[in-house]
Design a protein around this motif. Structure first.
Motif, PDB file in Angstrom:
ATOM      1  N   TRP A 160       8.958  -9.146  -8.263  1.00  0.00           N
ATOM      2  CA  TRP A 160      10.148  -8.440  -8.719  1.00  0.00           C
ATOM      3  C   TRP A 160      10.329  -7.086  -8.033  1.00  0.00           C
ATOM      4  CZ3 TRP A 160      13.883 -11.051 -10.488  1.00  0.00           C
ATOM      5  CH2 TRP A 160      13.649 -12.225 -11.195  1.00  0.00           C
ATOM      6  N   VAL A 161       9.243  -6.502  -7.542  1.00  0.00           N
ATOM      7  CA  VAL A 161       9.373  -5.313  -6.685  1.00  0.00           C
ATOM      8  C   VAL A 161      10.095  -5.714  -5.400  1.00  0.00           C
ATOM      9  CG1 VAL A 161       8.112  -3.643  -5.272  1.00  0.00           C
ATOM     10  CG2 VAL A 161       7.403  -4.069  -7.628  1.00  0.00           C
ATOM     11  N   ALA A 162       9.713  -6.851  -4.826  1.00  0.00           N
ATOM     12  CA  ALA A 162      10.381  -7.332  -3.616  1.00  0.00           C
ATOM     13  C   ALA A 162      11.846  -7.654  -3.893  1.00  0.00           C
ATOM     14  CB  ALA A 162       9.652  -8.564  -3.085  1.00  0.00           C
ATOM     15  N   LYS A 200       0.812  -1.220   0.000  1.00  0.00           N
ATOM     16  CA  LYS A 200       0.000   0.000   0.000  1.00  0.00           C
ATOM     17  C   LYS A 200       0.851   1.278   0.000  1.00  0.00           C
ATOM     18  CE  LYS A 200      -3.993   2.209   2.151  1.00  0.00           C
ATOM     19  NZ  LYS A 200      -5.012   2.123   3.233  1.00  0.00           N
ATOM     20  N   PRO A 201       1.940   1.354   0.788  1.00  0.00           N
ATOM     21  CA  PRO A 201       2.768   2.576   0.729  1.00  0.00           C
ATOM     22  C   PRO A 201       3.301   2.861  -0.676  1.00  0.00           C
ATOM     23  CG  PRO A 201       3.323   1.301   2.674  1.00  0.00           C
ATOM     24  CD  PRO A 201       2.415   0.440   1.849  1.00  0.00           C
ATOM     25  N   LEU A 202       3.670   1.818  -1.402  1.00  0.00           N
ATOM     26  CA  LEU A 202       4.144   2.009  -2.776  1.00  0.00           C
ATOM     27  C   LEU A 202       2.994   2.472  -3.659  1.00  0.00           C
ATOM     28  CD1 LEU A 202       6.185   1.836  -5.051  1.00  0.00           C
ATOM     29  CD2 LEU A 202       5.769  -0.632  -5.178  1.00  0.00           C
ATOM     30  N   GLN A 203       1.826   1.889  -3.490  1.00  0.00           N
ATOM     31  CA  GLN A 203       0.656   2.318  -4.264  1.00  0.00           C
ATOM     32  C   GLN A 203       0.383   3.805  -4.050  1.00  0.00           C
ATOM     33  OE1 GLN A 203      -3.098   0.438  -3.156  1.00  0.00           O
ATOM     34  NE2 GLN A 203      -4.116   2.395  -3.527  1.00  0.00           N
ATOM     35  N   GLU A 204       0.416   4.239  -2.817  1.00  0.00           N
ATOM     36  CA  GLU A 204       0.136   5.645  -2.501  1.00  0.00           C
ATOM     37  C   GLU A 204       1.196   6.563  -3.092  1.00  0.00           C
ATOM     38  OE1 GLU A 204      -0.071   5.443   1.718  1.00  0.00           O
ATOM     39  OE2 GLU A 204      -2.204   4.847   1.748  1.00  0.00           O
ATOM     40  N   ARG A 205       2.449   6.138  -3.045  1.00  0.00           N
ATOM     41  CA  ARG A 205       3.525   6.957  -3.616  1.00  0.00           C
ATOM     42  C   ARG A 205       3.362   7.083  -5.126  1.00  0.00           C
ATOM     43  NH1 ARG A 205      10.031   5.847  -2.775  1.00  0.00           N
ATOM     44  NH2 ARG A 205      10.775   7.350  -4.343  1.00  0.00           N
ATOM     45  N   ALA A 223      14.724  -0.188  -0.984  1.00  0.00           N
ATOM     46  CA  ALA A 223      14.061   0.868  -1.761  1.00  0.00           C
ATOM     47  C   ALA A 223      13.013   0.261  -2.692  1.00  0.00           C
ATOM     48  CB  ALA A 223      15.087   1.646  -2.575  1.00  0.00           C
ATOM     49  N   TYR A 224      11.995   1.073  -3.021  1.00  0.00           N
ATOM     50  CA  TYR A 224      11.004   0.657  -4.004  1.00  0.00           C
ATOM     51  C   TYR A 224      11.549   0.888  -5.412  1.00  0.00           C
ATOM     52  CZ  TYR A 224       7.359   0.344  -0.416  1.00  0.00           C
ATOM     53  OH  TYR A 224       6.594  -0.015   0.661  1.00  0.00           O
TER      54      TYR A 224
END
Length: 359
Positions: free
Chosen positions: A110-112, A17-22, A121-122
């Motif tokens: 692959w994000v992980a 979710k933090p990545l989605q929001e960013r 880092a994302y």
């Protein structure tokens, strides 16, 4: 230009979710950038046309237009924007919902993986790979992934009529090292020799591949063309099998995946001559330090094997490199012990013929 359904993108790709929001906040800014908008719209068209190279070029161009600290995030914005066009491809083919969701969840993997190699880092740096999925050329079916393609390795595969055995013959003029692998494999050029392919009348003299060891035999063998049924050659339609990170590679899960894939591609009227894989998981040397009846060796033994050219063994990156489990593993410890004793490991190719696949 359309808006992005970020909840849908997160649900399909399994990003946090933090990545989605960013990404959502950044996209609100990018919408005012004419060059970015053009690239996203061109990329959506490329996905609709299942044009992977054109889509990859759009991502590359987009990355060049954003500030450096966000270049690793732009591929995710692109994927989110083109997701509806990609889902339309899957809907047109009537792909089951579970396969659709499993296929797109590879983005989250692959994000992980990016985070593991970039101090948490994302980011996303495998967009060439993931465009196979978004262009509906690759599908996750159960435990394994399948990609429609053609045979491009320097071998020809036959079945002998006399005893029904499989024969894999190397192309002519291949440079081979003393161990029977293609020259340059693992950086080894020692003992170099060259393969032969000679046709005289109805006879063929060529170097065969030992399908157990995955190496090319130096002494040529003579065959009668009348005794050979052609199965696979360069350009033949094949299914490329890929092993994603996930649950244990149990024989039951592998068998179930292959059975489902058979039905899946039959329903799509896609035909092929072999199921193909190249991976560290096909290396016959695994049986020298892993349990013979374990999941990995059981998977390896399914395949008839042939050598492929890799400058560095893939297993070193996957088991001992930055993408390896952070807590370590018994596989890693056994591999280190084996290498310290002078053992060798190889990335290896393998195939199941259509007849075997249909079982």
């Amino acid at each position: 230009m359309h808006e992005i359904d970020w909840k849908q993108f997160s649900a399909m790709t399994m990003i946090e979710k933090p990545l989605q929001e960013r990404l959502s906040a950044w996209f609100d800014f990018l919408k005012s950038e004419t060059g970015i908008v053009t690239i996203l719209e061109q990329g959506e068209l490329a996905i609709t046309q299942q044009a992977e190279k054109e889509a990859a070029l759009c991502i590359k161009q987009g990355c060049s237009l954003v500030e450096q600290e966000n270049q690793s995030l732009f591929p995710l914005v692109f994927l989110a924007y083109v997701l509806p066009a990609s889902l339309a491809l899957f809907a047109e083919k009537k792909i089951p919902d579970m396969i659709v969701k499993d296929t797109f969840s590879d983005v989250g993997r692959w994000v992980a993986a990016y985070g593991k190699t970039h101090q948490g880092a994302y980011g996303f740096d495998r967009y060439y790979w993931i465009l196979h999925h978004f262009c509906a050329h690759l599908f996750q079916i159960g435990r394994l992934q399948y990609e429609v393609g053609t045979f491009a390795f320097p071998y020809t595969i036959y079945r002998c009529k006399q005893d029904n055995s499989l024969v894999c013959l190397a192309d002519k003029n291949l440079q081979v090292n003393a161990s029977g692998h293609l020259c340059g494999t693992n950086g080894n050029y020692a003992g170099k020799w060259e393969t032969l392919w000679s046709v005289q009348g109805g006879s063929l003299l060529a170097n065969r591949v030992d399908l157990e060891t995955g190496t090319i035999v130096q002494t040529p063998v003579q065959f009668s063309y009348d005794d050979l049924d052609l199965l696979v050659q360069k350009g033949s339609p094949v299914l490329h099998l890929h092993i994603s990170e996930g649950s244990p590679l149990t024989p039951a899960e592998v068998t179930e995946s292959i059975k489902k894939a058979k039905t899946f591609f039959s329903d799509l009227h896609i035909t092929f001559n072999a199921l193909l894989c190249d991976s560290w998981l096909l290396d016959p040397n695994l049986s020298k330090f892993l349990p013979e009846e374990g999941n990995i060796c059981s998977f390896m033994r399914r395949f008839s094997k042939f050598p492929v050219l890799h400058e560095h063994p893939q297993i070193l990156e996957r088991v001992l490199g930055p993408l390896a489990p952070t807590t370590g593993s018994s596989l890693g410890r056994l591999l280190i012990e084996y290498l310290q004793k002078g053992g060798s490991v190889y990335t290896t190719g393998g195939f199941l013929t259509e007849e075997m696949f249909m079982q």
